[in-house]
Design a protein around this motif. Structure first.
Motif, PDB file in Angstrom:
ATOM      1  N   ILE A   9     -24.936  19.898 -13.105  1.00 26.69           N
ATOM      2  CA  ILE A   9     -24.285  18.727 -12.608  1.00 26.69           C
ATOM      3  C   ILE A   9     -22.977  18.573 -13.160  1.00 26.69           C
ATOM      4  O   ILE A   9     -22.758  18.639 -14.358  1.00 26.69           O
ATOM      5  N   ALA A  10     -22.088  18.177 -12.360  1.00 24.71           N
ATOM      6  CA  ALA A  10     -20.586  17.842 -12.887  1.00 24.71           C
ATOM      7  C   ALA A  10     -20.102  16.659 -12.371  1.00 24.71           C
ATOM      8  O   ALA A  10     -19.802  16.597 -11.313  1.00 24.71           O
ATOM      9  N   PRO A  11     -20.121  15.692 -13.215  1.00 21.14           N
ATOM     10  CA  PRO A  11     -19.424  14.283 -12.815  1.00 21.14           C
ATOM     11  C   PRO A  11     -17.775  14.651 -12.471  1.00 21.14           C
ATOM     12  O   PRO A  11     -17.250  15.544 -13.128  1.00 21.14           O
ATOM     13  N   GLN A  12     -17.659  13.763 -11.401  1.00 20.42           N
ATOM     14  CA  GLN A  12     -16.186  13.983 -11.102  1.00 20.42           C
ATOM     15  C   GLN A  12     -15.507  12.478 -11.239  1.00 20.42           C
ATOM     16  O   GLN A  12     -15.792  11.498 -10.736  1.00 20.42           O
ATOM     17  N   ILE A  13     -14.548  12.438 -12.262  1.00 20.49           N
ATOM     18  CA  ILE A  13     -13.890  11.104 -12.923  1.00 20.49           C
ATOM     19  C   ILE A  13     -12.654  11.118 -12.403  1.00 20.49           C
ATOM     20  O   ILE A  13     -11.800  12.360 -12.439  1.00 20.49           O
ATOM     21  N   VAL A  46      -9.061  19.036 -12.343  1.00 26.31           N
ATOM     22  CA  VAL A  46      -9.213  19.925 -13.296  1.00 26.31           C
ATOM     23  C   VAL A  46     -10.551  20.187 -13.773  1.00 26.31           C
ATOM     24  O   VAL A  46     -11.415  19.155 -13.728  1.00 26.31           O
ATOM     25  N   MET A  47     -11.094  21.395 -14.154  1.00 24.50           N
ATOM     26  CA  MET A  47     -12.546  21.363 -14.436  1.00 24.50           C
ATOM     27  C   MET A  47     -12.544  21.906 -15.918  1.00 24.50           C
ATOM     28  O   MET A  47     -12.010  22.686 -16.520  1.00 24.50           O
ATOM     29  N   LEU A  55     -17.198  18.991 -16.668  1.00 28.50           N
ATOM     30  CA  LEU A  55     -16.729  17.759 -16.300  1.00 28.50           C
ATOM     31  C   LEU A  55     -15.619  18.087 -15.463  1.00 28.50           C
ATOM     32  O   LEU A  55     -14.940  18.861 -15.813  1.00 28.50           O
ATOM     33  N   HIS A  56     -15.497  17.200 -14.482  1.00 31.15           N
ATOM     34  CA  HIS A  56     -14.155  17.664 -13.609  1.00 31.15           C
ATOM     35  C   HIS A  56     -13.374  16.162 -13.335  1.00 31.15           C
ATOM     36  O   HIS A  56     -14.055  15.097 -13.497  1.00 31.15           O
ATOM     37  N   PHE A  57     -12.290  16.428 -13.299  1.00 34.03           N
ATOM     38  CA  PHE A  57     -11.161  15.072 -13.341  1.00 34.03           C
ATOM     39  C   PHE A  57     -10.343  15.365 -12.105  1.00 34.03           C
ATOM     40  O   PHE A  57      -9.712  16.536 -12.045  1.00 34.03           O
TER      41      PHE A  57
END
Length: 125
Positions: A9-13, A46-47, A55-57
């Motif tokens: 799982i990758a949160p997108q902030i 960005v990953m 984490l992805h932003f």
């Protein structure tokens, strides 16, 4: 037939400047850059990855959201690090802003980092 399993799982902030955030997570928190999309700009996506977790932003086109604004004291995301003391020393030495020192809770120990965008990362063992 086995039921499908989640593999990650990758949160997108949302952040104000994806390039600045990527640098912070690499230099202070030890993440590795996977890449920018479509390019390296403040509004890019960005990953980043550390130890198999991503984490992805995404750069904001407007106001930022922090969980603490909606529910006081709530972190934006939680990460689990069994070696909490070593991780605390690592990130502290690199200048992480510690909002809460390591404390013991009924479920284990934790501390809180405030990142370069004001997001709170709760680190639990």
């Amino acid at each position: 037939m086995n039921p499908p399993k989640l593999a990650g799982i990758a949160p997108q902030i949302v952040v104000s400047d994806a390039v600045r955030t990527a640098r912070y997570y690499q230099e202070v928190l030890g993440f590795k850059l996977i890449g920018f999309f479509p390019d390296e700009s403040e509004c890019a996506y960005v990953m980043l990855e550390r130890d198999g977790y991503q984490l992805h932003f995404g750069g904001a086109n407007g106001d930022l959201h922090h969980n603490d604004q909606l529910r006081k004291g709530m972190p934006d995301f939680i990460i689990w690090v069994p070696e909490i003391d070593a991780f605390y020393q690592e990130v502290s030495a690199k200048g992480a802003k510690i909002r809460q020192e390591i404390i013991r809770r009924p479920y284990g120990r934790e501390f809180i980092i405030e990142d370069c965008d004001g997001h709170w990362l709760q680190v639990c063992d």
